[in-house]
Structure formats: structure tokens, C-alpha cells
Design an enzyme around this catalytic site. Structure first.
Site, PDB file in Angstrom:
ATOM      1  N   ALA A 107      -4.781   4.912 -12.526  1.00 18.78           N
ATOM      2  CA  ALA A 107      -4.146   5.177 -11.232  1.00 18.78           C
ATOM      3  C   ALA A 107      -4.001   6.677 -10.968  1.00 18.78           C
ATOM      4  O   ALA A 107      -3.987   7.098  -9.814  1.00 18.78           O
ATOM      5  CB  ALA A 107      -2.794   4.480 -11.150  1.00 18.78           C
ATOM      6  N   THR A 108      -3.912   7.490 -12.016  1.00 19.47           N
ATOM      7  CA  THR A 108      -3.838   8.941 -11.787  1.00 19.47           C
ATOM      8  C   THR A 108      -5.106   9.405 -11.065  1.00 19.47           C
ATOM      9  O   THR A 108      -5.032  10.143 -10.071  1.00 19.47           O
ATOM     10  CB  THR A 108      -3.681   9.697 -13.124  1.00 19.47           C
ATOM     11  OG1 THR A 108      -2.458   9.289 -13.735  1.00 19.47           O
ATOM     12  CG2 THR A 108      -3.664  11.202 -12.911  1.00 19.47           C
ATOM     13  N   HIS A 132      -3.553  -0.601 -17.548  1.00 16.31           N
ATOM     14  CA  HIS A 132      -2.540  -0.749 -18.596  1.00 16.31           C
ATOM     15  C   HIS A 132      -1.155  -1.084 -18.084  1.00 16.31           C
ATOM     16  O   HIS A 132      -0.242  -1.330 -18.870  1.00 16.31           O
ATOM     17  CB  HIS A 132      -2.509   0.488 -19.499  1.00 16.31           C
ATOM     18  CG  HIS A 132      -1.849   1.701 -18.921  1.00 16.31           C
ATOM     19  ND1 HIS A 132      -0.581   2.075 -19.256  1.00 16.31           N
ATOM     20  CD2 HIS A 132      -2.280   2.622 -18.035  1.00 16.31           C
ATOM     21  CE1 HIS A 132      -0.262   3.190 -18.617  1.00 16.31           C
ATOM     22  NE2 HIS A 132      -1.285   3.539 -17.862  1.00 16.31           N
ATOM     23  N   SER A 164      -3.907   0.304 -11.871  1.00 17.47           N
ATOM     24  CA  SER A 164      -4.113   0.772 -13.230  1.00 17.47           C
ATOM     25  C   SER A 164      -4.159  -0.413 -14.188  1.00 17.47           C
ATOM     26  O   SER A 164      -3.323  -1.309 -14.111  1.00 17.47           O
ATOM     27  CB  SER A 164      -2.956   1.691 -13.619  1.00 17.47           C
ATOM     28  OG  SER A 164      -3.038   2.017 -14.986  1.00 17.47           O
ATOM     29  N   GLN A 194       2.413  -0.291 -10.011  1.00 16.73           N
ATOM     30  CA  GLN A 194       3.513  -1.106 -10.524  1.00 16.73           C
ATOM     31  C   GLN A 194       3.563  -2.488  -9.876  1.00 16.73           C
ATOM     32  O   GLN A 194       4.166  -3.405 -10.423  1.00 16.73           O
ATOM     33  CB  GLN A 194       4.860  -0.398 -10.300  1.00 16.73           C
ATOM     34  CG  GLN A 194       5.066   0.854 -11.118  1.00 16.73           C
ATOM     35  CD  GLN A 194       5.238   0.579 -12.610  1.00 16.73           C
ATOM     36  OE1 GLN A 194       5.544  -0.528 -13.041  1.00 16.73           O
ATOM     37  NE2 GLN A 194       5.025   1.608 -13.416  1.00 16.73           N
ATOM     38  N   CYS A 216       7.257   9.602 -17.766  1.00 19.25           N
ATOM     39  CA  CYS A 216       6.436  10.803 -17.635  1.00 19.25           C
ATOM     40  C   CYS A 216       7.296  12.059 -17.676  1.00 19.25           C
ATOM     41  O   CYS A 216       6.785  13.140 -17.903  1.00 19.25           O
ATOM     42  CB  CYS A 216       5.655  10.771 -16.331  1.00 19.25           C
ATOM     43  SG  CYS A 216       4.778   9.241 -16.111  1.00 19.25           S
ATOM     44  N   THR A 221     -21.101   7.122 -16.126  1.00 18.91           N
ATOM     45  CA  THR A 221     -21.453   5.813 -16.681  1.00 18.91           C
ATOM     46  C   THR A 221     -20.202   4.944 -16.775  1.00 18.91           C
ATOM     47  O   THR A 221     -19.148   5.408 -17.213  1.00 18.91           O
ATOM     48  CB  THR A 221     -22.099   5.991 -18.070  1.00 18.91           C
ATOM     49  OG1 THR A 221     -23.286   6.765 -17.895  1.00 18.91           O
ATOM     50  CG2 THR A 221     -22.442   4.652 -18.708  1.00 18.91           C
TER      51      THR A 221
HETATM   52  C1  LIG Z   1       1.496   4.504 -14.345  1.00 19.11           C
HETATM   53  C2  LIG Z   1       1.420   4.875 -12.937  1.00 19.11           C
HETATM   54  C3  LIG Z   1       0.443   5.767 -12.477  1.00 19.11           C
HETATM   55  C4  LIG Z   1      -0.561   6.414 -13.420  1.00 19.11           C
HETATM   56  O1  LIG Z   1      -1.477   5.453 -13.895  1.00 19.11           O
HETATM   57  P1  LIG Z   1      -2.423   5.783 -15.121  1.00 19.11           P
HETATM   58  O2  LIG Z   1      -3.384   4.636 -15.120  1.00 19.11           O
HETATM   59  O3  LIG Z   1      -1.560   5.818 -16.325  1.00 19.11           O
HETATM   60  O4  LIG Z   1      -3.104   7.071 -14.844  1.00 19.11           O
HETATM   61  C5  LIG Z   1       0.416   6.076 -11.147  1.00 19.11           C
HETATM   62  N1  LIG Z   1       1.301   5.547 -10.292  1.00 19.11           N
HETATM   63  C6  LIG Z   1       2.257   4.684 -10.685  1.00 19.11           C
HETATM   64  C7  LIG Z   1       3.202   4.116  -9.675  1.00 19.11           C
HETATM   65  C8  LIG Z   1       2.354   4.327 -12.014  1.00 19.11           C
HETATM   66  O5  LIG Z   1       3.308   3.487 -12.403  1.00 19.11           O
END
Ligand SMILES: *Cc1c(COP(=O)(O)O)cnc(C)c1O
Length: 384
Positions: A73-74, A203, A201, A181, A325, A239
């Protein structure tokens, strides 16, 4: 209890066993490059990633062609802010976001300010909620992007994305939402929400780390962050991370199958935890919206109990004192501050993020631990 009680599912989640099983062959036998489809090895890898694309699309009611795989998500958030900014700079230089976004949005916006963009960081109410009327007030002819998260990672508040997207579209402005989230926990439907861009994301939803996706509505102009071989319809070169993507796809398939049941179960556990705590401990305050909140989130302030100290006393229980974070710095959470919670109370806050592994017994055990330790710490506090 001997087992670790994991209640930090907003920070990350374990990989689901079915996700692990789906990923395994992609590391060894199915090692092909999905871009090299002149032979069977590449074709198999291609099929695996396209199947995953289909699953991600299905989870959010998009078309598979509208899904771009990213590293998380970053990256998706950066792609939205920088990619839209770059692509649309001839039409304007104004971006609207809010003060409780994830750092991936806030820092990308700060970067754009250095590049000459104007960014409006909208305030939120005491529940961390953005008012669509505020978006309407600040939107101008120069606005090119509105980005507001779907659900807050600290207090779980679910933002009125549909209404905000309506305001943006009335002015012909692009709408992005960070659904990291929300996805897999509540319904996320890109058509119903009316968004043009959406970040996810792996994870955060029982998939692997280092993989995510971006929904890019057809025909949306976006400058890519990475230039190279032109993968992902030129939207993201590199890739493909086949094991990660297959894991993300399987996590979406599991979510499609299990989400409503799972979320109901987790919501009941969350409510049991809240009721257990508030019926036995005084001066505990709920942070976040009482109803419009993720089913797995419980963010509480224990007056006169320093959050870090309380966490240390909860041995064997993994919880967080605010955003993971920023928890290595001792500054109080910027999300709680934006909600108007004074610093001294913000420091007394704990975030419980429940998930699949939690049980009723664990909830009872944690309530007991809290009752004991809050009383002990309050007895020691000079303030209480
Ligand atoms: C965890 C999170 C991110 C970042 O996601 P990553 O996959 O760890 O880079 C961005 N936005 C929200 C709301 C998140 O909870």
C-alpha cells in the site's frame, strides 16, 4: 497463558495457511516469468498471476484489467499522489487529503509540496471523521486529486468515501482511497464507492508482505513511478512478484469466502473486550467512531495509565500504543492529536487490533490482566 496473544492485526497479520499453500509451488516448480510466455514455464506463471488478478478484482468489484500489482500500500499510495500529480499538473496543482492519513499519503503529499503543489490537510472531528462538506469548501478549479483513507489504522473510523467521491466527481476531480485496513474486513466495492483509485496491501489481510495492489479505473491518467519493461500495461514496470501476487490473490479468495462470518465473530470478541473492560475499569474512553468503525478495532484511553507502561505489563499480549509506524518515537499519535485528544491522554491509549486467531478465552484473559495492571499502575501514579 503460554501462547502469544496477538492483538495487533492493524500492524500486520500472519499468512493464512491456504495462502501459504498457494504460494509454495511458486517458489520452486512454478518459477517462471509471467512475461516470458513463449514456453510452458512462463505460461504457468502468467496464468497464476492472472488468476490472482481476477480474485483481487472480485474482492473489490473491479475488472481484472483495472488491477495493478505493486509492492504494497505504500507504493500504491505513492503512485496515486505522485502519479496523479505528475499526470495532471497541466490541469492544476492542488491536492486534498486529511490529517489522519497513513504516512505513505502524508509524506508523498509533503514531497509534492516541495515540487510546487498545494496540499490541503483537512481537519477531522473527534471521531477522526472527515466531513464531505469540508471537501466541498476547499475544492477549487486547481484541484486534481482528493485522497481520503477508507478506514483509519489507529482508531478504525470508516470515512464517508462515497459522499466525498461524489463531491470530487461533481468537480471532475480524481478520487483515491487507501483501503489497506478496510479490504477483507468490510465490504469494499469500487463502483458503490465511486472511486477512481484504491490501494490495498497483502499483509494487512492475511497475505504476504511486500505485495499489494492498486485499482486504477479504466482510462485514468497516471504517470508510473517505475519505468522499465512496461509491465502491468505500462503502469508498473518490474518482473512480477509471482509468489507474493499468488498469495495476495489467495488472501482475496479467502476473504471473499470468509469475510462476513469472520468479521461478525471478531466484532463480537471486540465488543466483549470493550464491555469487559468498561464494566470493570473506571475512566476508560473509546477513541474512534462508536459505530462507523472497523469490526476488529478497539482503541482505548485508560486515564492516568501511561500506555507504554501498560503494554509492558501485559506480558504475552501483543498490542500497540498507537500507530506502529511511529511508536518508536515518544511523540503522541498524530491521529489522536488531530481528533483533539490532549497529549497526556493520548499517551494513555492502547490499540487492540483483533483478528482470526483470537478466542473468547484470550479476551477473558486480557480483561483480567488489564483489571489487575491498571489498578496497580494507577496506585503508583502521582496523578490519579
Ligand atoms: C499498512 C498500511 C499502509 C502501508 O502498507 P504496506 O503494504 O505496509 O506498505 C498504508 N496505508 C494504511 C492505511 C495501512 O494500514
Amino acid at each position: 497463558m503460554d501462547e502469544l496473544i496477538y492483538m495487533d492485526h492493524h500492524a500486520t497479520t500472519p499468512v493464512h495457511p491456504e495462502v501459504f499453500e498457494a504460494m509454495k509451488p511458486c517458489l520452486m516448480e512454478n518459477f517462471g516469468n509471467p512475461a516470458s510466455t513463449t514456453h510452458m514455464v512462463g505460461k504457468l506463471a502468467y496464468e497464476a498471476t492472472e488468476n490472482a488478478r481476477e480474485m483481487v478484482a472480485r474482492l473489490i468489484n473491479a475488472q481484472p484489467e483495472e488491477i495493478v500489482f505493486t509492492s504494497g500500500a505504500t507504493e500504491s499510495d505513492n503512485m496515486a499522489v505522485k502519479g496523479a500529480g505528475e499526470a495532471l499538473q497541466k490541469s492544476g496543482n492542488h491536492i486534498i487529503t486529511c490529517r489522519v492519513e497513513h504516512k505513505a499519503i502524508l509524506e508523498a503529499c509533503k514531497f509534492m509540496e516541495k515540487k510546487g503543489f498545494n496540499v490541503t490537510y483537512l481537519p477531522v472531528d473527534k471521531y477522526a471523521m472527515v466531513d464531505p462538506a469540508d471537501v466541498e469548501k476547499v475544492i477549487t478549479d486547481k484541484t486534481i486529486l482528493v485522497t481520503i483513507m477508507m478506514a483509519n489504522s489507529e482508531v478504525g473510523t470508516i470515512e464517508p468515501i462515497k459522499e466525498i467521491a461524489g463531491v470530487a466527481h461533481n468537480k471532475g476531480v480524481l478520487m483515491h482511497t487507501d483501503a489497506a485496513q478496510a479490504a477483507g474486513k468490510i465490504k469494499v466495492d469500487v463502483h458503490d464507492l465511486g472511486v477512481d483509485l484504491l490501494s490495498l496491501s497483502g499483509h494487512k489481510m492475511y497475505g504476504p508482505k511486500g505485495v499489494g495492489a492498486m485499482y486504477v479505473k479504466k482510462k485514468t491518467k497516471l504517470t508510473p513511478l517505475f519505468h522499465g519493461g512496461g509491465h502491468e500495461k505500462k503502469r508498473r514496470s518490474g518482473t512480477l512478484n509471482v509468489p507474493g501476487i499468488v498469495g495476495l490473490g489467495e488472501a482475496c479468495a479467502v476473504a471473499i469466502r470468509d469475510m462476513s462470518q469472520d468479521s461478525e465473530r471478531v466484532r463480537k470478541l471486540r465488543d466483549k473486550l470493550y464491555e469487559g473492560i468498561t464494566s470493570r475499569i473506571e475512566r476508560v474512553y473509546l477513541n474512534g467512531h462508536p459505530e462507523k468503525r472497523l469490526p476488529n478495532n478497539l482503541n482505548l484511553t485508560f486515564e492516568f495509565v501511561e500506555g507504554e507502561g501498560l503494554i509492558l505489563s501485559l506480558k504475552g499480549v501483543a498490542v500497540s500504543s498507537g500507530s506502529a509506524c511511529t511508536s518508536d518515537s515518544l511523540e503522541s499519535s498524530y491521529v489522536l492529536r488531530a481528533m483533539g485528544i490532549p497529549d497526556w491522554l493520548a499517551h494513555c491509549s492502547i490499540r487492540f487490533g483483533l483478528g482470526k486467531s483470537n478466542t473468547e478465552e484470550q479476551i477473558d484473559y486480557v480483561i483480567g490482566l488489564l483489571v489487575k495492571n491498571v489498578a496497580r499502575l494507577r496506585a503508583m501514579s502521582p496523578l490519579s
